[in-house]
Design an enzyme around this catalytic site. Structure first.
Site, short mmCIF file in Angstrom:
data_model
loop_
_atom_site.label_atom_id
_atom_site.label_comp_id
_atom_site.label_asym_id
_atom_site.label_seq_id
_atom_site.Cartn_x
_atom_site.Cartn_y
_atom_site.Cartn_z
NE ARG A 175 34.28 10.89 27.94
CZ ARG A 175 33.01 10.95 28.30
NH1 ARG A 175 32.55 11.92 29.04
NH2 ARG A 175 32.14 10.02 27.92
NE ARG A 179 23.82 9.52 33.75
CZ ARG A 179 23.39 8.33 33.37
NH1 ARG A 179 22.63 7.61 34.19
NH2 ARG A 179 23.72 7.84 32.20
NE ARG A 252 41.70 -10.08 28.95
CZ ARG A 252 42.18 -10.94 29.83
NH1 ARG A 252 43.21 -11.72 29.54
NH2 ARG A 252 41.62 -11.06 31.03
CD GLU A 303 30.37 -11.35 30.77
OE1 GLU A 303 29.13 -11.36 30.72
OE2 GLU A 303 31.06 -10.35 30.47
CG ASP A 353 28.03 -0.96 21.77
OD1 ASP A 353 28.26 -2.04 22.33
OD2 ASP A 353 28.14 0.14 22.34
C1 FAD Z 1 30.59 -10.06 25.66
C2 FAD Z 1 30.00 -9.09 24.68
C3 FAD Z 1 28.93 -8.31 25.08
C4 FAD Z 1 28.37 -7.39 24.18
N1 FAD Z 1 27.34 -6.62 24.61
C5 FAD Z 1 26.80 -5.72 23.77
C6 FAD Z 1 25.74 -4.88 24.23
O1 FAD Z 1 25.28 -4.94 25.37
N2 FAD Z 1 25.23 -3.97 23.35
C7 FAD Z 1 25.71 -3.86 22.07
O2 FAD Z 1 25.19 -3.02 21.32
N3 FAD Z 1 26.70 -4.65 21.62
C8 FAD Z 1 27.26 -5.58 22.44
N4 FAD Z 1 28.28 -6.38 21.99
C9 FAD Z 1 28.74 -6.25 20.59
C10 FAD Z 1 27.98 -7.16 19.59
O3 FAD Z 1 28.15 -8.50 19.96
C11 FAD Z 1 28.54 -6.94 18.19
O4 FAD Z 1 28.36 -5.60 17.80
C12 FAD Z 1 27.90 -7.79 17.08
O5 FAD Z 1 27.49 -9.04 17.51
C13 FAD Z 1 28.89 -7.95 15.96
O6 FAD Z 1 28.32 -8.58 14.84
P1 FAD Z 1 29.24 -9.16 13.68
O7 FAD Z 1 28.36 -9.62 12.60
O8 FAD Z 1 30.30 -8.19 13.34
O9 FAD Z 1 30.05 -10.36 14.35
P2 FAD Z 1 29.62 -11.76 14.96
O10 FAD Z 1 28.35 -11.66 15.69
O11 FAD Z 1 30.80 -12.29 15.66
O12 FAD Z 1 29.33 -12.65 13.66
C14 FAD Z 1 30.36 -13.20 12.88
C15 FAD Z 1 29.87 -14.55 12.39
O13 FAD Z 1 30.81 -15.06 11.42
C16 FAD Z 1 30.95 -16.45 11.61
N5 FAD Z 1 32.25 -16.85 11.04
C17 FAD Z 1 33.47 -16.40 11.41
N6 FAD Z 1 34.41 -17.02 10.67
C18 FAD Z 1 33.77 -17.86 9.84
C19 FAD Z 1 34.21 -18.79 8.86
N7 FAD Z 1 35.51 -18.98 8.60
N8 FAD Z 1 33.28 -19.51 8.16
C20 FAD Z 1 31.96 -19.35 8.43
N9 FAD Z 1 31.49 -18.49 9.36
C21 FAD Z 1 32.38 -17.75 10.05
C22 FAD Z 1 30.89 -16.61 13.12
O14 FAD Z 1 30.53 -17.94 13.47
C23 FAD Z 1 29.80 -15.60 13.49
O15 FAD Z 1 28.52 -16.19 13.50
C24 FAD Z 1 28.89 -7.27 22.86
C25 FAD Z 1 29.97 -8.06 22.48
C26 FAD Z 1 30.54 -8.94 23.38
C27 FAD Z 1 31.73 -9.74 22.96
#
Ligand code: FAD
Length: 372
Positions: A175, A179, A252, A303, A353
């Site tokens: 989609r 707006r 990516r 970026e 998110d």
């Molecule tokens: C460019 C970008 C922009 C974004 N913008 C938004 C936004 O505007 N609004 C929104 O709501 N969400 C946004 N998001 C999404 C948001 O970043 C995620 O929802 C959130 O951070 C995910 O949390 P997580 O704990 O799953 O993963 P992560 O934040 O990736 O945490 C995983 C952690 O595990 C650690 N780890 C991994 N493997 C190991 C290992 N082997 N040993 C020890 N530690 C390890 C990593 O170092 C990391 O600290 C965005 C994401 C991206 C990529």
């Protein structure tokens, strides 16, 4: 007789999933250890202080949700400000408001009423008469017409995916919301904002009084870490957890170039998208505007979308057929584990998110602890 282990939970990864789980388990009287391979907690929401400005180190993060419970949850750790995301698009020297709304249509065509805008879009779509879109370009054209597509979608999408829009599958765009009001608020959600003082405050609140060890990669000595705790919450890459036995999941990636500028205000908005293919970056973020900063200098981030290789940060999962099949096999193994809970964007191989990650962590907590 088995010896009692030092911790009840080992949480691998201090991103939002790991931090919420650790917080909730601790609240229920469980002893937790959080480890992270980076030199800071918080995962991708981490902010670095540069010139007094919270710089979103892994990409701009704007919190938004429709869920009052999640909104109240995050606000119980840190107060959120009233930031409203209203990005701009820069195309060949001109600026357009996003998301596509009456302001954008006025800027494109000079139309002033919703009726005029609808007629303009409809006539552009009809002129092309695309019956069965066979690629992303045709799909977008059939939904929105050539003007918006060429100026605001084509180049940006091609940069994001590193491929021409005619080579991309149509299903990527389902989609294209438009707006017919003069409303530049990017999100439709009831609640949005940025933590006052930055995301680190949220993470610090979640991890308060919990032991966190940084610069520790679980895979460097997994036997040692497994021996420390009864249960593991794993938020790293699921394919790595299973030694890539079914193949590597693809992503990516992005490169962020941060620049300090000796001006108070560089672009007047937090987010400006660059929608021409010829400009190599997709966005410029000016971080101070997330928090209405008045510092004398400013920090901007360009970026650049990048091909992913194993040594680069994995940002966006590529949920195509190949990767979905591989992920399903890993997921089957994960479902059979009794002492490991997999969660978060890397373990679930899904774009989430922040509010969704928090929701998913709270859900897993309540199922795990039998709260329901
Ligand atoms: C460019 C970008 C922009 C974004 N913008 C938004 C936004 O505007 N609004 C929104 O709501 N969400 C946004 N998001 C999404 C948001 O970043 C995620 O929802 C959130 O951070 C995910 O949390 P997580 O704990 O799953 O993963 P992560 O934040 O990736 O945490 C995983 C952690 O595990 C650690 N780890 C991994 N493997 C190991 C290992 N082997 N040993 C020890 N530690 C390890 C990593 O170092 C990391 O600290 C965005 C994401 C991206 C990529």
């Amino acid at each position: 007789m088995s010896l009692k282990k030092e911790y009840e939970y080992l949480i691998v990864g201090s991103g939002l999933f790991g931090s919420v789980f650790a917080h909730e388990a601790t609240k229920r009287g469980k002893k937790c250890l959080v480890i992270d391979k980076r030199n800071h907690a918080g995962g991708n929401v981490y902010c670095e202080n540069v010139e007094g400005i919270n710089v979103h180190k892994y990409g701009a993060h704007i919190f938004h949700t429709n869920d009052k419970q999640i909104w109240d949850y995050v606000n119980s750790f840190v107060e959120f400000n009233r930031y409203t995301n209203s990005p701009l698009a820069f195309y060949q020297g001109k600026l357009y408001n996003l998301p596509f709304n009456m302001n954008t249509f006025y800027q494109l065509w000079g139309v002033k009423t919703p009726q005029e805008a609808k007629e303009k879009i409809q006539s552009q779509i009809e002129e092309l008469n695309i019956q069965e879109p066979s690629n992303l370009e045709e799909q977008a054209l059939s939904l929105i017409g050539p003007d918006i597509y060429e100026k605001l979608i084509k180049g940006y999408t091609e940069k994001q995916w590193g491929r021409s829009a005619t080579e991309l599958p149509a299903f990527i765009i389902k989609r294209l919301p438009v707006r017919f009001t003069y409303d530049n608020n990017y999100f439709n959600d009831k609640y949005q904002g940025i933590p006052i003082g930055g995301y680190n405050k949220l993470v610090e609140g979640l991890l308060k009084d919990i032991e966190v060890r940084l610069e520790v990669d679980y895979f460097e000595d997994r036997e040692k870490w497994n021996a420390l705790a009864d249960k593991i919450i794993f938020t790293g890459k699921i394919d790595q957890y299973y030694n890539f036995q079914f193949g590597q999941l693809e992503y990516r990636s992005l490169r962020f170039d941060h620049e300090v500028h000796d001006v108070q205000n560089y672009q007047g908005n937090a987010v400006v998208n660059y929608t021409e293919r010829e400009v190599p970056y997709t966005r410029i973020i000016e971080h101070k505007h997330f928090e209405f900063g008045t510092q004398p200098k400013t920090v901007i981030t360009k970026e650049y979308p990048k091909e992913w290789t194993a040594e680069k940060e994995p940002y966006y999962p590529i949920n195509d057929e190949r990767n979905t099949e591989i992920f399903k096999k890993y997921q089957q193994l994960a479902d059979g584990e009794s002492n490991v809970i997999f969660g978060g964007r890397l373990a679930e191989y899904r774009y989430y998110d922040m509010h969704q990650i928090i929701g998913s962590a709270l859900k897993k907590v309540s199922v795990h602890f039998g709260d329901e």
